[in-house]
Design a protein around this motif. Structure first.
Motif, PDB file in Angstrom:
ATOM      1  N   ARG A 132       0.821  -1.214   0.000  1.00 20.35           N
ATOM      2  CA  ARG A 132       0.000   0.000   0.000  1.00 20.35           C
ATOM      3  C   ARG A 132       0.855   1.264   0.000  1.00 20.35           C
ATOM      4  O   ARG A 132       0.446   2.292  -0.498  1.00 20.35           O
ATOM      5  CB  ARG A 132      -0.937   0.000   1.203  1.00 20.35           C
ATOM      6  CG  ARG A 132      -2.099  -0.955   1.002  1.00 20.35           C
ATOM      7  CD  ARG A 132      -3.178  -0.697   2.006  1.00 20.35           C
ATOM      8  NE  ARG A 132      -3.081  -1.616   3.107  1.00 20.35           N
ATOM      9  CZ  ARG A 132      -3.910  -1.592   4.142  1.00 20.35           C
ATOM     10  NH1 ARG A 132      -4.870  -0.703   4.215  1.00 20.35           N
ATOM     11  NH2 ARG A 132      -3.785  -2.459   5.125  1.00 20.35           N
TER      12      ARG A 132
ATOM     13  N   GLY B 153      -5.240   6.935  -5.705  1.00 12.75           N
ATOM     14  CA  GLY B 153      -5.694   6.006  -4.681  1.00 12.75           C
ATOM     15  C   GLY B 153      -7.134   6.242  -4.268  1.00 12.75           C
ATOM     16  O   GLY B 153      -8.011   6.512  -5.098  1.00 12.75           O
ATOM     17  N   HIS B 154      -7.361   6.164  -2.965  1.00 14.94           N
ATOM     18  CA  HIS B 154      -8.735   6.155  -2.459  1.00 14.94           C
ATOM     19  C   HIS B 154      -9.552   7.398  -2.826  1.00 14.94           C
ATOM     20  O   HIS B 154     -10.771   7.338  -2.879  1.00 14.94           O
ATOM     21  CB  HIS B 154      -8.724   6.036  -0.933  1.00 14.94           C
ATOM     22  CG  HIS B 154      -8.153   4.751  -0.437  1.00 14.94           C
ATOM     23  ND1 HIS B 154      -6.810   4.466  -0.486  1.00 14.94           N
ATOM     24  CD2 HIS B 154      -8.741   3.665   0.120  1.00 14.94           C
ATOM     25  CE1 HIS B 154      -6.594   3.266   0.030  1.00 14.94           C
ATOM     26  NE2 HIS B 154      -7.743   2.756   0.398  1.00 14.94           N
ATOM     27  N   GLN B 182     -11.795   0.133 -10.756  1.00 13.72           N
ATOM     28  CA  GLN B 182     -10.844  -0.669  -9.978  1.00 13.72           C
ATOM     29  C   GLN B 182     -11.001  -2.122 -10.365  1.00 13.72           C
ATOM     30  O   GLN B 182     -12.091  -2.674 -10.284  1.00 13.72           O
ATOM     31  CB  GLN B 182     -11.099  -0.510  -8.476  1.00 13.72           C
ATOM     32  CG  GLN B 182     -10.088  -1.232  -7.612  1.00 13.72           C
ATOM     33  CD  GLN B 182      -8.707  -0.601  -7.716  1.00 13.72           C
ATOM     34  OE1 GLN B 182      -8.554   0.603  -7.503  1.00 13.72           O
ATOM     35  NE2 GLN B 182      -7.698  -1.397  -8.059  1.00 13.72           N
ATOM     36  N   PHE B 192      -3.706  -6.174   0.480  1.00 14.38           N
ATOM     37  CA  PHE B 192      -4.552  -5.436   1.422  1.00 14.38           C
ATOM     38  C   PHE B 192      -4.883  -6.242   2.671  1.00 14.38           C
ATOM     39  O   PHE B 192      -5.429  -5.717   3.616  1.00 14.38           O
ATOM     40  CB  PHE B 192      -5.855  -5.005   0.736  1.00 14.38           C
ATOM     41  CG  PHE B 192      -5.760  -3.646   0.112  1.00 14.38           C
ATOM     42  CD1 PHE B 192      -6.274  -2.520   0.755  1.00 14.38           C
ATOM     43  CD2 PHE B 192      -5.128  -3.472  -1.098  1.00 14.38           C
ATOM     44  CE1 PHE B 192      -6.167  -1.270   0.185  1.00 14.38           C
ATOM     45  CE2 PHE B 192      -5.025  -2.218  -1.670  1.00 14.38           C
ATOM     46  CZ  PHE B 192      -5.541  -1.116  -1.028  1.00 14.38           C
ATOM     47  N   LEU B 216     -11.178  -6.276  -0.569  1.00 10.73           N
ATOM     48  CA  LEU B 216     -11.244  -5.482  -1.803  1.00 10.73           C
ATOM     49  C   LEU B 216     -12.463  -5.836  -2.651  1.00 10.73           C
ATOM     50  O   LEU B 216     -12.910  -6.987  -2.655  1.00 10.73           O
ATOM     51  CB  LEU B 216     -10.002  -5.715  -2.652  1.00 10.73           C
ATOM     52  CG  LEU B 216      -8.707  -5.048  -2.217  1.00 10.73           C
ATOM     53  CD1 LEU B 216      -7.662  -5.238  -3.298  1.00 10.73           C
ATOM     54  CD2 LEU B 216      -8.908  -3.570  -1.961  1.00 10.73           C
ATOM     55  N   GLU B 321     -13.728  -2.805  -0.584  1.00 10.02           N
ATOM     56  CA  GLU B 321     -13.001  -1.540  -0.788  1.00 10.02           C
ATOM     57  C   GLU B 321     -12.661  -1.439  -2.267  1.00 10.02           C
ATOM     58  O   GLU B 321     -11.751  -2.111  -2.758  1.00 10.02           O
ATOM     59  CB  GLU B 321     -11.737  -1.522   0.075  1.00 10.02           C
ATOM     60  CG  GLU B 321     -10.751  -0.403  -0.218  1.00 10.02           C
ATOM     61  CD  GLU B 321     -11.348   0.984  -0.098  1.00 10.02           C
ATOM     62  OE1 GLU B 321     -11.875   1.468  -1.129  1.00 10.02           O
ATOM     63  OE2 GLU B 321     -11.299   1.575   0.998  1.00 10.02           O
ATOM     64  N   TRP B 323     -11.393   0.979  -3.742  1.00  8.69           N
ATOM     65  CA  TRP B 323     -10.158   1.752  -3.872  1.00  8.69           C
ATOM     66  C   TRP B 323     -10.341   2.967  -4.785  1.00  8.69           C
ATOM     67  O   TRP B 323     -11.038   3.886  -4.427  1.00  8.69           O
ATOM     68  CB  TRP B 323      -9.050   0.812  -4.353  1.00  8.69           C
ATOM     69  CG  TRP B 323      -7.650   1.246  -4.029  1.00  8.69           C
ATOM     70  CD1 TRP B 323      -7.258   2.367  -3.356  1.00  8.69           C
ATOM     71  CD2 TRP B 323      -6.447   0.557  -4.373  1.00  8.69           C
ATOM     72  NE1 TRP B 323      -5.888   2.393  -3.250  1.00  8.69           N
ATOM     73  CE2 TRP B 323      -5.361   1.313  -3.876  1.00  8.69           C
ATOM     74  CE3 TRP B 323      -6.167  -0.623  -5.063  1.00  8.69           C
ATOM     75  CZ2 TRP B 323      -4.035   0.923  -4.050  1.00  8.69           C
ATOM     76  CZ3 TRP B 323      -4.833  -1.007  -5.229  1.00  8.69           C
ATOM     77  CH2 TRP B 323      -3.784  -0.242  -4.726  1.00  8.69           C
ATOM     78  N   HIS B 324      -9.746   2.964  -5.983  1.00  6.86           N
ATOM     79  CA  HIS B 324      -9.877   4.144  -6.839  1.00  6.86           C
ATOM     80  C   HIS B 324     -11.332   4.441  -7.183  1.00  6.86           C
ATOM     81  O   HIS B 324     -11.719   5.590  -7.367  1.00  6.86           O
ATOM     82  CB  HIS B 324      -9.074   3.951  -8.127  1.00  6.86           C
ATOM     83  CG  HIS B 324      -7.602   4.023  -7.910  1.00  6.86           C
ATOM     84  ND1 HIS B 324      -6.887   2.971  -7.405  1.00  6.86           N
ATOM     85  CD2 HIS B 324      -6.726   5.029  -8.094  1.00  6.86           C
ATOM     86  CE1 HIS B 324      -5.618   3.331  -7.286  1.00  6.86           C
ATOM     87  NE2 HIS B 324      -5.493   4.564  -7.701  1.00  6.86           N
ATOM     88  N   ASP B 378      -7.737   8.245   2.328  1.00  9.12           N
ATOM     89  CA  ASP B 378      -6.570   7.440   2.029  1.00  9.12           C
ATOM     90  C   ASP B 378      -5.853   7.220   3.342  1.00  9.12           C
ATOM     91  O   ASP B 378      -5.055   8.037   3.777  1.00  9.12           O
ATOM     92  CB  ASP B 378      -5.669   8.155   1.025  1.00  9.12           C
ATOM     93  CG  ASP B 378      -4.703   7.197   0.370  1.00  9.12           C
ATOM     94  OD1 ASP B 378      -4.448   6.138   0.949  1.00  9.12           O
ATOM     95  OD2 ASP B 378      -4.213   7.518  -0.728  1.00  9.12           O
TER      96      ASP B 378
END
Lengths: 404, 392
Positions: A132, B153-154, B182, B192, B216, B321, B323-324, B378
């Motif tokens: 990460r 990222g997030h 994602q 993760f 994820l 999750e 993510w992006h 993030d």
């Protein structure tokens, strides 16, 4: 909309740390392309590139930072500190006089080069926390943390036009009165797998880059970080900052054609140039010079030449290109070109492309090839054509000559 | 925000469905998108045949991300054409994508360990480019105003929306498809949740398959954005209006559950929208089961809203999750919640702990709200808030 000036610049390139050594080398026609040292080239078909030197001697970085940060983050941080110092905003006390300082950067490879080294060392660490913390965007937050910035940050990855998009988005923030100043630019380091990928695309040259030359063989990869402090003209005037240039306008476009090749007649770039001229309220005849994308690949140069001819007709201004000096730094390439354009406007000199010996009849451009061309320059157009059909054309202008 | 920017069409692909309404209905019914893999990790992979979603099984060269993004965007284009009788004009349409490629893929590991450079084929190499997805979608749909990829990222999904708003304000395009995608790989899932992940101290808002792990999900969420006057001119019905954005970064926070970035981002968004905290009528949390991140968000909700907390939910317990894509996905589902007057349930809520104080719904609950806030975090260092409302 408000006027946007460049009031600070910084660079880490294969020609040295800082703007001055870069510019001197450009005027002298020196190149930073050498045999690649940063990874083992055994088995690779092409073994030359333009690397930045180790950053241990970089006066803009603490020894602790060069040890802790990735090379990409360290290069970006050095260039950012130079830009802030150039704008007389390096100290937090001075910076605190600005209402905010957002950061918008571009890259193509992100932390891939650093990630490769990491994977070679301890591949299983890619699972979990290390995974990460080593994402392509990590260098941006590492740089912002080192600078103590708390405001908005953004990172675009628009391949070889990423830097131009970062600068244009930053300028828009100021034009829309969402910021007074923005730190922007790009950083990119080429990686082993990227060198292999470009070779397999048959896009690399063995010894040098010769944009628009009849015998051009391809491009060569390079490392670079170049940063700018963009500021509203009002903000800059209020603190007597000296502008490098005014951002007169930018044009964006997408080819919607092919994942790597440009449209053969360069229609996408032509659209971007026309949009930039429209945004800057300038006619083609008012452009003093062009910094071409000039990768040295046969198809790219041909498409760019056709686009330039379509926009400018027979009265093309002088054209130069900087990839022969520092390689193709992909996401950072247009940042190096914008930096070069600002230097050209201030110094009144167009550095030559000495590697270009015999112009390709398919690319009949007035490329400056032997000696620097001197004279006052009012405006400079900077072009980029990225993989995936990203085009961005940007026009810099003498800060005094634009609208107040 | 100075200009009124509206959302006219929504697109969403996830394991729970391949259009926004299907995903919403699944979530409202309490269905779970996460499944357990052979190695025991949990994730939410999309199992639909994405090529079929793209139509006629075409685009063999597309990456999985491009298929996910292309399928969701294609629905947007179809909906636009249904409403206007023609697709959006290519030269006046832009695309902003939140996305980052997987740079730690098995192929790259193999190239580095064996020096089998032929594996970096033009196809693989070009698809490693972060902009490949946007490029392939632009080719599929003929997008020519611009394409732009945000790789942060997030927060990338909400950044895509915010960037699209600015682009529309500067007139670089008449309409922008903004969203994020994602895809997940086995390595990413392990990244993760594997042995190197944070050990997991305390509890978060959600429970992962083990404490501290983040499950994820994959998918893609997209929206068409236009200036309000432009939407009117084109006869398009606004589904929602984007009212404000805020982003903040806290350089000192490092897995400590520090709420300051979150607080600052929300304050900036409220100022941008001209709202007070009391104007927020529903919150879509970023909570993903990471203890530090969830604690930062919980603390921030208490700081911002005090005892007058609006209804909140956290959707990643069912979505994973993403993510992006997470921020964009939450924005699409927030709009549907406001439209349907229904707050979707939070799944995987721990049976005890501070999260209970947020009174998150365990089943779908009526929601009388027009205004919502969508969060993206993030870890606890970088935060983004997006404020949106239904048209009056």
């Amino acid at each position: 909309m408000r006027d946007v000036w460049i009031t600070g610049m910084g660079a880490v390139t294969p020609l040295g740390i800082g703007v001055a050594p870069y510019w001197q080398a450009c005027l002298e026609g020196r190149s930073g392309i050498k045999p690649i040292q940063k990874f083992n080239t055994q088995g690779l078909a092409f073994v030359r590139g333009a690397e930045i030197e180790p950053l241990a001697a970089d006066q803009w970085l603490d020894p602790e930072e060069t040890g802790r940060l990735s090379r990409l983050a360290a290069a970006a941080l050095s260039a950012a500190r130079q830009a802030l110092a150039d704008a007389r905003l390096l100290s937090e006390e001075r910076r605190s006089r600005l209402p905010s300082l957002a950061v918008l950067l571009g890259t193509s490879n992100g932390g891939l080069n650093d990630g490769e080294n990491y994977l070679r060392r301890e591949p299983e660490e890619t699972l979990g926390a290390g995974f990460r913390e080593r994402q392509p965007y990590a260098f941006l937050t590492d740089m912002a943390r080192a600078l103590g910035l708390r405001e908005a940050q953004g990172l675009n990855t628009n391949t070889c036009a990423a830097a131009g998009y970062a600068v244009s988005l930053a300028a828009d923030l100021i034009r829309l009165e969402r910021a007074e100043a923005v730190l922007c630019g790009a950083a990119d380091l080429f990686a082993e797998v990227v060198q292999a990928g470009f070779a397999n695309l048959r896009a690399l040259a063995p010894s040098c880059i010769r944009p628009f030359d009849r015998g051009r063989e391809g491009t060569m990869l390079g490392d670079a970080a170049a940063m700018f402090l963009l500021e509203s003209a009002d903000s800059a005037r209020s603190r007597n900052a000296r502008p490098w240039a005014r951002l007169a306008g930018e044009g964006w476009s997408a080819d919607a054609y092919h994942i790597s090749a440009p449209r053969p007649r360069g229609e996408g770039l032509e659209t971007a140039m026309r949009r930039a001229l429209q945004a800057a309220r300038l006619a083609p005849a008012q452009i003093s010079c062009v910094v071409a994308h000039g990768t040295g690949t046969p198809s790219n140069d041909r498409a760019e030449a056709r686009a330039l001819q379509a926009v400018f007709g027979p009265d093309l201004p002088p054209v130069t290109a900087f990839k022969p000096r520092v390689g193709h730094s992909q996401g950072a390439a247009q940042a190096v070109d914008i930096l070069s354009a600002a230097l050209m406007l201030r110094e009144g000199q167009i550095p030559p492309v000495s590697e270009t010996i015999e112009m390709d009849p398919d690319c009949p451009l007035p490329v400056v090839v032997s000696e620097p061309k001197a004279g006052r320059l009012e405006t400079c157009m900077v072009n980029a054509m990225g993989f995936g059909g990203n085009n961005l054309s940007l026009i810099l202008q003498q800060a005094e000559s634009g609208p107040a | 925000m100075k200009d009124a920017i509206v959302i006219t069409h929504l697109g969403l692909v996830h394991a729970l469905g391949d259009d926004p309404q299907a995903v919403f209905d699944s979530l409202a019914a309490g269905r779970q998108g996460l499944t357990r893999g052979s190695d025991g990790t949990e994730s939410a992979p999309v199992s639909q045949d994405l090529r079929v979603l793209l139509g006629n099984g075409k685009k063999q060269g597309f990456t999985r991300s491009s298929l996910l993004a292309g399928a969701a965007c294609r629905r947007l284009w179809q909906a636009w054409a249904k409403d206007t009788g023609q697709p959006p004009a290519a030269a006046e349409t832009g695309l902003v994508t939140g996305f980052t490629p997987d740079i730690y893929s098995d192929t790259i590991l193999q190239v580095l360990s064996t020096r089998e450079y032929h594996l970096m084929s033009p196809f693989f190499f070009l698809n490693l480019s972060a902009n490949a997805t946007a490029s392939q979608v632009s080719i599929l749909l003929g997008i020519q105003a611009f394409i732009l990829t945000m790789s942060t990222g997030h927060t990338a999904g909400l950044e895509a929306l915010e960037t699209a708003c600015r682009v529309l304000s500067t007139g670089r395009a008449r309409q922008v498809a903004a969203g994020a995608v994602q895809e997940i790989s086995a390595r990413m899932v392990r990244g993760f949740s594997g042995p190197g992940a944070p050990p997991g101290s305390g509890t978060g808002i959600l429970e992962g398959w083990r404490p501290g792990a983040v499950d994820l999900g994959e998918g893609s969420a997209w929206m068409f954005l236009l200036r309000a006057d432009e939407a009117r001119q084109q006869g398009l019905r606004p589904r929602a209006r984007l009212c404000g954005f805020g982003m903040a970064y806290n350089p000192e926070a490092a897995g400590q559950g520090d709420p300051r970035a979150c607080n600052q981002a929300i304050a900036a968004a409220l100022a941008d929208a001209g709202w007070k905290a009391g104007d927020v009528e529903a919150v879509f949390l970023a909570a993903n089961g990471d203890p530090a991140q969830d604690q930062a968000e919980m603390e921030s909700m208490k700081n911002v809203f005090g005892n007058q907390r609006p209804p909140m939910t956290a959707l990643k317990g069912a979505l994973g999750e993403t993510w992006h894509a997470a921020g964009a996905m939450a924005a699409v589902l927030a709009i549907l919640c406001l439209e349907h007057r229904l707050l979707l349930p939070t799944q995987r809520l721990p049976s005890s702990g501070a999260a209970r104080e947020l009174y998150l719904p365990m089943t779908a609950r009526p929601l009388n709200a027009r205004r919502a806030m969508v969060m993206a975090l993030d870890q606890d260092r970088k935060a983004m808030a997006c404020l949106l409302e239904l048209p009056a």
